[in-house]
Design a protein around this motif. Structure first.
Motif, PDB file in Angstrom:
ATOM      1  N   PHE A 247       0.838  -1.205   0.000  1.00  0.00           N
ATOM      2  CA  PHE A 247       0.000   0.000   0.000  1.00  0.00           C
ATOM      3  C   PHE A 247       0.871   1.253   0.000  1.00  0.00           C
ATOM      4  O   PHE A 247       0.603   2.214  -0.730  1.00  0.00           O
ATOM      5  CB  PHE A 247      -0.915  -0.020   1.226  1.00  0.00           C
ATOM      6  N   SER A 248       1.939   1.244   0.810  1.00  0.00           N
ATOM      7  CA  SER A 248       2.843   2.398   0.877  1.00  0.00           C
ATOM      8  C   SER A 248       3.553   2.630  -0.454  1.00  0.00           C
ATOM      9  O   SER A 248       3.941   3.759  -0.758  1.00  0.00           O
ATOM     10  CB  SER A 248       3.890   2.180   1.979  1.00  0.00           C
ATOM     11  N   GLN A 249       3.721   1.559  -1.216  1.00  0.00           N
ATOM     12  CA  GLN A 249       4.376   1.664  -2.524  1.00  0.00           C
ATOM     13  C   GLN A 249       3.379   1.843  -3.661  1.00  0.00           C
ATOM     14  O   GLN A 249       3.741   1.752  -4.834  1.00  0.00           O
ATOM     15  CB  GLN A 249       5.220   0.408  -2.770  1.00  0.00           C
ATOM     16  N   HIS A 250       2.102   2.083  -3.292  1.00  0.00           N
ATOM     17  CA  HIS A 250       1.027   2.315  -4.265  1.00  0.00           C
ATOM     18  C   HIS A 250       0.757   1.111  -5.167  1.00  0.00           C
ATOM     19  O   HIS A 250       0.349   1.256  -6.319  1.00  0.00           O
ATOM     20  CB  HIS A 250       1.345   3.551  -5.131  1.00  0.00           C
ATOM     21  N   ARG A 251       0.974  -0.088  -4.611  1.00  0.00           N
ATOM     22  CA  ARG A 251       0.651  -1.322  -5.325  1.00  0.00           C
ATOM     23  C   ARG A 251      -0.677  -1.853  -4.764  1.00  0.00           C
ATOM     24  O   ARG A 251      -0.710  -2.801  -3.991  1.00  0.00           O
ATOM     25  CB  ARG A 251       1.775  -2.349  -5.176  1.00  0.00           C
ATOM     26  N   SER A 252      -1.771  -1.218  -5.153  1.00  0.00           N
ATOM     27  CA  SER A 252      -3.074  -1.476  -4.537  1.00  0.00           C
ATOM     28  C   SER A 252      -3.556  -2.910  -4.753  1.00  0.00           C
ATOM     29  O   SER A 252      -4.112  -3.528  -3.840  1.00  0.00           O
ATOM     30  CB  SER A 252      -4.119  -0.497  -5.097  1.00  0.00           C
ATOM     31  N   ARG A 253      -3.356  -3.432  -5.952  1.00  0.00           N
ATOM     32  CA  ARG A 253      -3.833  -4.791  -6.230  1.00  0.00           C
ATOM     33  C   ARG A 253      -3.115  -5.816  -5.365  1.00  0.00           C
ATOM     34  O   ARG A 253      -3.745  -6.711  -4.780  1.00  0.00           O
ATOM     35  CB  ARG A 253      -3.645  -5.116  -7.712  1.00  0.00           C
ATOM     36  N   ASP A 254      -1.787  -5.680  -5.251  1.00  0.00           N
ATOM     37  CA  ASP A 254      -1.026  -6.587  -4.393  1.00  0.00           C
ATOM     38  C   ASP A 254      -1.446  -6.433  -2.934  1.00  0.00           C
ATOM     39  O   ASP A 254      -1.596  -7.425  -2.207  1.00  0.00           O
ATOM     40  CB  ASP A 254       0.475  -6.305  -4.517  1.00  0.00           C
ATOM     41  N   SER A 255      -1.624  -5.198  -2.516  1.00  0.00           N
ATOM     42  CA  SER A 255      -2.000  -4.925  -1.134  1.00  0.00           C
ATOM     43  C   SER A 255      -3.343  -5.563  -0.791  1.00  0.00           C
ATOM     44  O   SER A 255      -3.501  -6.197   0.263  1.00  0.00           O
ATOM     45  CB  SER A 255      -2.067  -3.411  -0.894  1.00  0.00           C
ATOM     46  N   GLU A 256      -4.304  -5.424  -1.678  1.00  0.00           N
ATOM     47  CA  GLU A 256      -5.632  -6.007  -1.440  1.00  0.00           C
ATOM     48  C   GLU A 256      -5.564  -7.525  -1.291  1.00  0.00           C
ATOM     49  O   GLU A 256      -6.177  -8.102  -0.390  1.00  0.00           O
ATOM     50  CB  GLU A 256      -6.572  -5.638  -2.591  1.00  0.00           C
ATOM     51  N   ALA A 257      -4.806  -8.173  -2.160  1.00  0.00           N
ATOM     52  CA  ALA A 257      -4.696  -9.640  -2.105  1.00  0.00           C
ATOM     53  C   ALA A 257      -4.041 -10.106  -0.804  1.00  0.00           C
ATOM     54  O   ALA A 257      -4.504 -11.038  -0.148  1.00  0.00           O
ATOM     55  CB  ALA A 257      -3.919 -10.144  -3.312  1.00  0.00           C
ATOM     56  N   LEU A 258      -2.964  -9.447  -0.430  1.00  0.00           N
ATOM     57  CA  LEU A 258      -2.235  -9.833   0.774  1.00  0.00           C
ATOM     58  C   LEU A 258      -3.062  -9.598   2.031  1.00  0.00           C
ATOM     59  O   LEU A 258      -3.142 -10.459   2.923  1.00  0.00           O
ATOM     60  CB  LEU A 258      -0.924  -9.050   0.856  1.00  0.00           C
ATOM     61  N   LEU A 259      -3.693  -8.434   2.114  1.00  0.00           N
ATOM     62  CA  LEU A 259      -4.480  -8.102   3.300  1.00  0.00           C
ATOM     63  C   LEU A 259      -5.751  -8.940   3.378  1.00  0.00           C
ATOM     64  O   LEU A 259      -6.194  -9.313   4.478  1.00  0.00           O
ATOM     65  CB  LEU A 259      -4.827  -6.614   3.295  1.00  0.00           C
ATOM     66  N   GLY A 260      -6.335  -9.241   2.225  1.00  0.00           N
ATOM     67  CA  GLY A 260      -7.513 -10.104   2.221  1.00  0.00           C
ATOM     68  C   GLY A 260      -7.205 -11.490   2.750  1.00  0.00           C
ATOM     69  O   GLY A 260      -7.979 -12.077   3.525  1.00  0.00           O
ATOM     70  N   GLU A 261      -6.051 -12.029   2.368  1.00  0.00           N
ATOM     71  CA  GLU A 261      -5.642 -13.341   2.872  1.00  0.00           C
ATOM     72  C   GLU A 261      -5.355 -13.283   4.366  1.00  0.00           C
ATOM     73  O   GLU A 261      -5.740 -14.183   5.127  1.00  0.00           O
ATOM     74  CB  GLU A 261      -4.394 -13.817   2.115  1.00  0.00           C
ATOM     75  N   ALA A 262      -4.689 -12.213   4.819  1.00  0.00           N
ATOM     76  CA  ALA A 262      -4.393 -12.055   6.247  1.00  0.00           C
ATOM     77  C   ALA A 262      -5.675 -11.958   7.064  1.00  0.00           C
ATOM     78  O   ALA A 262      -5.797 -12.579   8.133  1.00  0.00           O
ATOM     79  CB  ALA A 262      -3.536 -10.810   6.466  1.00  0.00           C
ATOM     80  N   LEU A 263      -6.655 -11.210   6.577  1.00  0.00           N
ATOM     81  CA  LEU A 263      -7.915 -11.045   7.303  1.00  0.00           C
ATOM     82  C   LEU A 263      -8.657 -12.365   7.419  1.00  0.00           C
ATOM     83  O   LEU A 263      -9.208 -12.690   8.487  1.00  0.00           O
ATOM     84  CB  LEU A 263      -8.792 -10.004   6.601  1.00  0.00           C
ATOM     85  N   SER A 264      -8.649 -13.142   6.353  1.00  0.00           N
ATOM     86  CA  SER A 264      -9.315 -14.444   6.372  1.00  0.00           C
ATOM     87  C   SER A 264      -8.707 -15.364   7.428  1.00  0.00           C
ATOM     88  O   SER A 264      -9.424 -16.064   8.170  1.00  0.00           O
ATOM     89  CB  SER A 264      -9.225 -15.083   4.986  1.00  0.00           C
ATOM     90  N   ILE A 265      -7.368 -15.362   7.537  1.00  0.00           N
ATOM     91  CA  ILE A 265      -6.686 -16.202   8.527  1.00  0.00           C
ATOM     92  C   ILE A 265      -7.016 -15.735   9.937  1.00  0.00           C
ATOM     93  O   ILE A 265      -7.339 -16.540  10.820  1.00  0.00           O
ATOM     94  CB  ILE A 265      -5.164 -16.173   8.298  1.00  0.00           C
ATOM     95  N   ASP A 266      -6.935 -14.423  10.170  1.00  0.00           N
ATOM     96  CA  ASP A 266      -7.184 -13.898  11.514  1.00  0.00           C
ATOM     97  C   ASP A 266      -8.616 -14.161  11.964  1.00  0.00           C
ATOM     98  O   ASP A 266      -8.857 -14.494  13.134  1.00  0.00           O
ATOM     99  CB  ASP A 266      -6.887 -12.394  11.555  1.00  0.00           C
ATOM    100  N   GLU A 267      -9.574 -13.999  11.068  1.00  0.00           N
ATOM    101  CA  GLU A 267     -10.969 -14.285  11.430  1.00  0.00           C
ATOM    102  C   GLU A 267     -11.143 -15.743  11.839  1.00  0.00           C
ATOM    103  O   GLU A 267     -11.861 -16.052  12.800  1.00  0.00           O
ATOM    104  CB  GLU A 267     -11.888 -13.962  10.250  1.00  0.00           C
TER     105      GLU A 267
END
Length: 362
Positions: A247-267
């Motif tokens: 996200f800090s590097q303005h790579r929104s697509r990569d950021s969404e995929a990574l954070l979506g996977e992290a959220l799924s695991i944490d839930e």
């Protein structure tokens, strides 16, 4: 080699079942299982075993320092669950069990100080975290020597705390030195080494040296995913770190995929109300705000606000930031009345914290 260790600990428990005179051996096996489950992210099981061990040591009239060790083990498990108040109470009890005149002479002092330092860091009290971890490192140095891996782990966390206090040069030097020690003492795929990589990566990330942070985060993810598994909480933390970096590097697509996977695991592994779940939800919502997906952002921000307030209280500065972002999503979705409420709460938090800082001179 977790499965082999678990088998042996359970065998030890079986041998000591019902033998009062072997309570110390039984307690040692329970402690081993606690630390094993904690390392694997099996937090519910870890809490049950740690509670059982604390109860056993208390009922069997073990000495105060042995009881303190069990109390701090449970505090560490509760900290991993985001239950800061309960964790702090137990860790403080463990520290107070050591007589004031010789607290430097017992390892439990350093263990409790480490727990209190990590709690303070999690709450955003970075100066306090630095103080606790510095004292812990001082005690461990006298006990274990300069190149002990446990000391390296403490210094790694201390480096992260110093970075959060804006002490960049000593933070980077301390974190690099700690990582070198961890690499000497552990195998290339050990989770403790992954933690050291992560902490140095966070220091670089906070200093906006993204090119240096990325390979460290990637290596930590590779280790944790292979050793702990693809759905371990620590794996989710690695994914979140990479997602925030993207996200800090303005790579929104990569950021969404990574954070979506992290959220799924944490839930799945930590639960919907865990502090880490709320953190990742807020990070993913920021990606949606940036890409103008306000309908997707709104429910995530609502969750992040609720979880943040639950764990950090109604005056938390980060809660104010989340409410300001929630206001944007609500307005874009034409939910103006809720947007006004969120904005008022956000402004009040900012004003209260500004007045508090002015009153204390910070």
């Amino acid at each position: 080699r977790y499965s082999e260790a678990e088998y042996l600990y359970r065998k030890a428990l079986h041998y000591t079942e019902g033998w009062t005179e072997r309570s110390s051996q039984r307690s040692a096996a329970l402690r081993g299982l606690t630390l094993l489950y904690l390392a694997q992210g099996r937090l519910t099981e870890a809490e049950g075993v740690a509670s059982k061990n604390l109860s056993l040591r208390t009922q069997q009239n073990h000495d105060s320092l042995t009881v303190a060790e069990a109390a701090n083990d449970l505090a560490t498990v509760l900290l991993a669950q985001g239950r800061y108040e309960e964790s702090e109470k137990l860790a403080s009890q463990a520290l107070s069990a050591v007589p004031n005149e010789d607290w430097r002479s017992h390892k439990i002092s350093s263990d409790a100080l480490i727990t209190l330092g990590r709690i303070s860091y999690g709450r955003g009290k970075y100066q306090l975290a630095k103080a606790y971890l510095s004292r812990a490192a001082e005690i461990l140095t006298s006990f274990a020597g300069e190149d002990d891996p446990s000391l390296a782990a403490v210094r790694s966390n201390l480096g992260k705390a110093r970075a959060s206090c804006g002490e960049w040069k000593p933070a980077i030097e301390l974190s690099k030195r700690s990582l070198a020690s961890l690499e000497r003492n552990y195998s290339p795929n050990h989770p403790e080494l992954a933690s050291g990589l992560t902490n140095l990566g966070l220091v670089y990330q906070n200093h906006k040296e993204y090119g240096k942070a990325k390979p460290l985060f990637e290596r930590a993810l590779e280790i944790d995913r292979s050793v702990l598994g693809p759905d371990a909480p620590k794996t989710a933390t690695d994914l979140n770190n990479l997602g925030v970096l993207a996200f800090s590097q303005h790579r929104s697509r990569d950021s969404e995929a990574l954070l979506g996977e992290a959220l799924s695991i944490d839930e799945k592994r930590l639960g919907v109300n865990h502090a880490d779940t709320g953190l990742v939800a807020g990070n993913l919502a920021r990606v949606y705000l940036l890409t103008k997906r306000y309908t997707d952002a709104e429910p995530l921000l609502k969750r992040a606000v609720m979880i943040r307030e639950l764990h950090y209280g109604p005056d938390d500065p980060t809660l104010g930031t989340l409410l300001a972002e929630y206001t944007v999503a609500l307005r874009r979705n034409h939910n103006f009345s809720e947007a006004e409420k969120a904005e008022v709460r956000s402004v009040r938090i900012q004003v209260r914290n500004a007045l508090r800082q002015e009153a204390t001179g910070n």
